[in-house]
Design a protein around this motif. Structure first.
Motif, PDB file in Angstrom:
ATOM      1  N   SER A 124     -51.648  29.709  38.293  1.00 44.72           N
ATOM      2  CA  SER A 124     -53.054  29.397  38.026  1.00 44.72           C
ATOM      3  C   SER A 124     -53.706  28.825  39.278  1.00 44.72           C
ATOM      4  O   SER A 124     -53.292  27.778  39.781  1.00 44.72           O
ATOM      5  N   LYS A 125     -54.733  29.514  39.764  1.00 44.39           N
ATOM      6  CA  LYS A 125     -55.445  29.048  40.966  1.00 44.39           C
ATOM      7  C   LYS A 125     -56.114  27.698  40.683  1.00 44.39           C
ATOM      8  O   LYS A 125     -56.193  26.843  41.567  1.00 44.39           O
ATOM      9  N   ALA A 126     -56.615  27.522  39.445  1.00 45.66           N
ATOM     10  CA  ALA A 126     -57.309  26.270  39.104  1.00 45.66           C
ATOM     11  C   ALA A 126     -56.307  25.110  39.103  1.00 45.66           C
ATOM     12  O   ALA A 126     -56.597  24.024  39.622  1.00 45.66           O
ATOM     13  N   CYS A 164     -68.105  33.779  50.903  1.00 44.81           N
ATOM     14  CA  CYS A 164     -67.219  32.985  50.041  1.00 44.81           C
ATOM     15  C   CYS A 164     -66.066  33.877  49.571  1.00 44.81           C
ATOM     16  O   CYS A 164     -66.016  35.062  49.910  1.00 44.81           O
ATOM     17  N   VAL A 165     -65.143  33.273  48.831  1.00 45.06           N
ATOM     18  CA  VAL A 165     -64.014  34.027  48.290  1.00 45.06           C
ATOM     19  C   VAL A 165     -63.982  33.802  46.788  1.00 45.06           C
ATOM     20  O   VAL A 165     -64.093  32.667  46.322  1.00 45.06           O
ATOM     21  N   VAL A 166     -63.892  34.888  46.029  1.00 42.63           N
ATOM     22  CA  VAL A 166     -63.819  34.818  44.568  1.00 42.63           C
ATOM     23  C   VAL A 166     -62.389  35.188  44.174  1.00 42.63           C
ATOM     24  O   VAL A 166     -61.863  36.210  44.622  1.00 42.63           O
ATOM     25  N   LYS A 167     -61.759  34.300  43.354  1.00 41.01           N
ATOM     26  CA  LYS A 167     -60.359  34.529  42.979  1.00 41.01           C
ATOM     27  C   LYS A 167     -60.188  34.467  41.464  1.00 41.01           C
ATOM     28  O   LYS A 167     -60.560  33.472  40.846  1.00 41.01           O
ATOM     29  N   ALA A 168     -59.597  35.502  40.913  1.00 44.85           N
ATOM     30  CA  ALA A 168     -59.206  35.461  39.502  1.00 44.85           C
ATOM     31  C   ALA A 168     -58.174  34.352  39.335  1.00 44.85           C
ATOM     32  O   ALA A 168     -57.362  34.119  40.230  1.00 44.85           O
ATOM     33  N   ILE A 211     -64.257  29.931  42.893  1.00 44.58           N
ATOM     34  CA  ILE A 211     -65.011  30.371  44.083  1.00 44.58           C
ATOM     35  C   ILE A 211     -64.692  29.367  45.176  1.00 44.58           C
ATOM     36  O   ILE A 211     -64.701  28.158  44.926  1.00 44.58           O
ATOM     37  N   GLU A 212     -64.387  29.839  46.363  1.00 44.34           N
ATOM     38  CA  GLU A 212     -64.111  28.887  47.437  1.00 44.34           C
ATOM     39  C   GLU A 212     -64.677  29.345  48.760  1.00 44.34           C
ATOM     40  O   GLU A 212     -65.086  30.495  48.946  1.00 44.34           O
ATOM     41  N   GLU A 213     -64.687  28.398  49.659  1.00 41.79           N
ATOM     42  CA  GLU A 213     -65.135  28.590  51.031  1.00 41.79           C
ATOM     43  C   GLU A 213     -64.291  29.677  51.705  1.00 41.79           C
ATOM     44  O   GLU A 213     -63.081  29.748  51.505  1.00 41.79           O
ATOM     45  N   LEU A 214     -64.943  30.516  52.513  1.00 38.08           N
ATOM     46  CA  LEU A 214     -64.230  31.537  53.289  1.00 38.08           C
ATOM     47  C   LEU A 214     -63.674  30.901  54.562  1.00 38.08           C
ATOM     48  O   LEU A 214     -64.421  30.336  55.350  1.00 38.08           O
ATOM     49  N   LEU A 215     -62.359  30.990  54.718  1.00 35.39           N
ATOM     50  CA  LEU A 215     -61.715  30.419  55.911  1.00 35.39           C
ATOM     51  C   LEU A 215     -61.440  31.527  56.921  1.00 35.39           C
ATOM     52  O   LEU A 215     -61.086  32.647  56.535  1.00 35.39           O
ATOM     53  N   GLU A 275     -55.858  32.703  61.704  1.00 33.22           N
ATOM     54  CA  GLU A 275     -54.627  33.484  61.570  1.00 33.22           C
ATOM     55  C   GLU A 275     -53.893  33.012  60.321  1.00 33.22           C
ATOM     56  O   GLU A 275     -53.827  31.809  60.054  1.00 33.22           O
ATOM     57  N   GLU A 276     -53.290  33.945  59.598  1.00 32.82           N
ATOM     58  CA  GLU A 276     -52.521  33.575  58.406  1.00 32.82           C
ATOM     59  C   GLU A 276     -51.035  33.481  58.721  1.00 32.82           C
ATOM     60  O   GLU A 276     -50.492  34.300  59.472  1.00 32.82           O
ATOM     61  N   VAL A 277     -50.384  32.489  58.130  1.00 31.47           N
ATOM     62  CA  VAL A 277     -48.937  32.311  58.278  1.00 31.47           C
ATOM     63  C   VAL A 277     -48.346  31.970  56.909  1.00 31.47           C
ATOM     64  O   VAL A 277     -48.970  31.270  56.126  1.00 31.47           O
ATOM     65  N   PHE A 291     -48.239  41.366  56.842  1.00 38.26           N
ATOM     66  CA  PHE A 291     -49.365  42.267  57.079  1.00 38.26           C
ATOM     67  C   PHE A 291     -49.772  42.831  55.737  1.00 38.26           C
ATOM     68  O   PHE A 291     -49.075  43.658  55.181  1.00 38.26           O
ATOM     69  N   LYS A 292     -50.901  42.334  55.215  1.00 41.11           N
ATOM     70  CA  LYS A 292     -51.242  42.606  53.816  1.00 41.11           C
ATOM     71  C   LYS A 292     -51.989  43.912  53.601  1.00 41.11           C
ATOM     72  O   LYS A 292     -51.907  44.497  52.532  1.00 41.11           O
ATOM     73  N   ARG A 293     -52.744  44.353  54.626  1.00 41.96           N
ATOM     74  CA  ARG A 293     -53.565  45.551  54.422  1.00 41.96           C
ATOM     75  C   ARG A 293     -52.727  46.816  54.575  1.00 41.96           C
ATOM     76  O   ARG A 293     -51.745  46.827  55.313  1.00 41.96           O
ATOM     77  N   VAL A 320     -54.392  25.404  53.273  1.00 42.96           N
ATOM     78  CA  VAL A 320     -53.640  26.199  52.304  1.00 42.96           C
ATOM     79  C   VAL A 320     -54.550  27.225  51.640  1.00 42.96           C
ATOM     80  O   VAL A 320     -55.601  26.876  51.115  1.00 42.96           O
ATOM     81  N   LEU A 321     -54.137  28.496  51.679  1.00 41.60           N
ATOM     82  CA  LEU A 321     -54.840  29.552  50.942  1.00 41.60           C
ATOM     83  C   LEU A 321     -54.298  29.644  49.531  1.00 41.60           C
ATOM     84  O   LEU A 321     -55.020  29.892  48.584  1.00 41.60           O
ATOM     85  N   GLU A 322     -52.973  29.494  49.427  1.00 40.00           N
ATOM     86  CA  GLU A 322     -52.336  29.598  48.110  1.00 40.00           C
ATOM     87  C   GLU A 322     -50.907  29.093  48.228  1.00 40.00           C
ATOM     88  O   GLU A 322     -50.342  29.025  49.322  1.00 40.00           O
ATOM     89  N   PHE A 323     -50.362  28.733  47.077  1.00 43.54           N
ATOM     90  CA  PHE A 323     -48.929  28.476  46.987  1.00 43.54           C
ATOM     91  C   PHE A 323     -48.303  29.544  46.120  1.00 43.54           C
ATOM     92  O   PHE A 323     -48.891  29.984  45.129  1.00 43.54           O
TER      93      PHE A 323
END
Ligand code: AMP
Ligand code: GLY
Length: 402
Positions: free
Chosen positions: A102-104, A128-132, A166-170, A173-175, A195-197, A261-264
């Motif tokens: 859960s992102k929340a 911004c970034v929208v996340k389910a 909804i969150e701020e767009l960062l 570089e991602e690690v 490499f996600k794309r 942190v983008l996500e855990f």
């Protein structure tokens, strides 16, 4: 020791490969596993989300350790059922896995723990970034730079179930930064970049991950960052009465203001595991068992200075589809003979031949003294493998190869 690996991807093949080298291992089992894992141990026809089936398998085998790979079974509480029956499990409870599920919930824990992350916004306004809110296999995150993109994102998250943040767009570089935990203690496991794309130059849609490398040469202070990022979260989850036992995986953005942190994630990364485990010195079984038994004190994970690069070979229509079945795969033995590690992600055996069966088919890892060297070996091995429609990126780890 009887060990069961739950899952069927290249990450689980890499875990099985490393566990199989442990002196403490008696027999390796997988549920359901894949043809690559079948060469290392016994695969049982039990799905990763079949709680009753996994419990009866573990009891029948007298399993000394169950290692759960994917997030779905963790969030569904597979670990809880096994633990209640006295079976040591590497992987968090459903309650602790909410850090990924859960992102929340994750935002709330990060706020309470004081870990830097993107600001939550009350209205969607570009950028911004929208996340389910829930698990969406990487398909629930929408980076919006225009009002039209926001409209599309809101429609998409509504279709995914409605709850969203909804969150701020960062920018940066991602690690990916990994640490093992026994619920209280932490053992850092190093960093990787994935490499996600789908396309070269980061073009096209997001995927589960098309390749990775480790170490990340410009990211030297990985272990210290675990103290700033993972430590407060482990402490906060323990304080809430839901200690986290397993691999805690932080997706970080290294911004101009420092790491955020983008996500855990509540598990090992795929494909990051295919570059971390070849660099691990020592005994993976000892580490995972110590975490599962709640005592990582005195156990360390040291990583070699060597580099590893993995290239994911995908289906022709991945990521739109992940069900490419039946195309014969050639050249895996040649790639292995050339020194590469070939981890099966989406394969099956039909009439004695290994064929495609999924979206991310194989993960081909090369190792070497530098990232450039590992990368050259990985691609040399990739060039020995073929199946109809094979799709892969040509630029994995190019940025880190000088
Ligand atoms: P997540 O599932 O939250 O890791 O998001 C998947 C991907 O979306 C990340 O790996 C990033 O590339 C991107 N992303 C997520 N959150 C942000 C953010 N706040 N700013 C920029 N990109 C993001
Ligand atoms: N490679 C990103 C993940 O495992 O989620």
């Amino acid at each position: 020791m009887q060990v069961v690996v739950v899952g069927s991807g290249a990450r689980e093949h890499a875990l099985a490969w490393r566990l199989q080298q442990s002196p403490g291992l008696t027999e390796l089992h997988a549920a359901p596993g894949n043809p690559g894992i079948a060469a290392l141990g016994r695969c049982h026809p039990v799905r990763a989300d079949d709680a009753d089936g996994l419990l009866s398998l573990a009891l029948t085998l007298g399993a000394d350790l169950v290692v759960i790979g994917p997030e779905g079974p963790l969030v569904a509480g597979i670990a809880d059922g096994l633990r209640m029956n006295g079976i040591p499990v590497f992987g968090p409870s459903a309650a602790a896995a909410q850090i990924e599920g859960s992102k929340a919930f994750a935002k709330d824990v990060l706020r309470a723990a004081g870990v830097p992350t993107a600001k939550t916004l009350s209205v969607a306004r570009p950028p911004c970034v929208v996340k389910a809110d829930g698990l969406a296999s990487g398909k629930g995150v929408f980076v919006c730079r225009t009002a039209d993109e926001i409209d599309e994102a809101l429609l998409a998250v509504t279709a995914l179930g409605g709850e969203f943040v909804i969150e701020e767009l960062l920018e940066g570089e991602e690690v990916s930064l990994f640490a093992l935990s026994d619920g209280a203690r932490l053992v850092p496991l190093g960093a990787a970049q994935d490499f996600k794309r789908i396309g070269d130059g980061d073009a096209g849609p997001n995927t589960g991950g098309m390749g990775a490398y480790s170490p990340v040469p410009w990211f030297a202070d990985a272990d210290e960052l675990v103290e700033q990022v993972h430590r407060p979260v482990i402490d906060e989850l323990a304080r809430r009465g839901t200690p986290f036992v397993g691999c805690l995986f932080a997706g970080l953005m290294i911004t101009a203001d420092g790491p955020k942190v983008l996500e855990f994630n509540a598990r090992f990364g795929d494909p990051e595991t295919q570059v971390l485990l070849p660099r691990l010195e020592g005994d993976l079984l000892e580490l995972l068992l110590a975490a599962a038994l709640g005592d990582l004190s005195g156990v360390a994970a040291s990583m070699t200075a060597d580099a590893a690069v993995t290239v994911v070979l995908a289906a022709p229509d991945y990521p739109a589809r992940s069900d490419y079945a039946g195309a014969p795969i050639k050249g895996v033995e040649n790639a292995e003979a050339a020194g590469a590690l070939v981890f099966h992600g989406g394969t099956a055996v039909r009439d004695g031949t290994v064929v495609t069966n999924g979206g991310r088919i194989l993960s081909v890892t090369g190792t070497g003294t530098t990232v450039a060297d590992a990368r050259a070996r990985a691609y040399a091995a990739v060039d020995l493998i073929s199946y109809e429609g094979m799709q892969f990126r040509r630029d994995i780890a190019a940025v880190a190869s000088g």
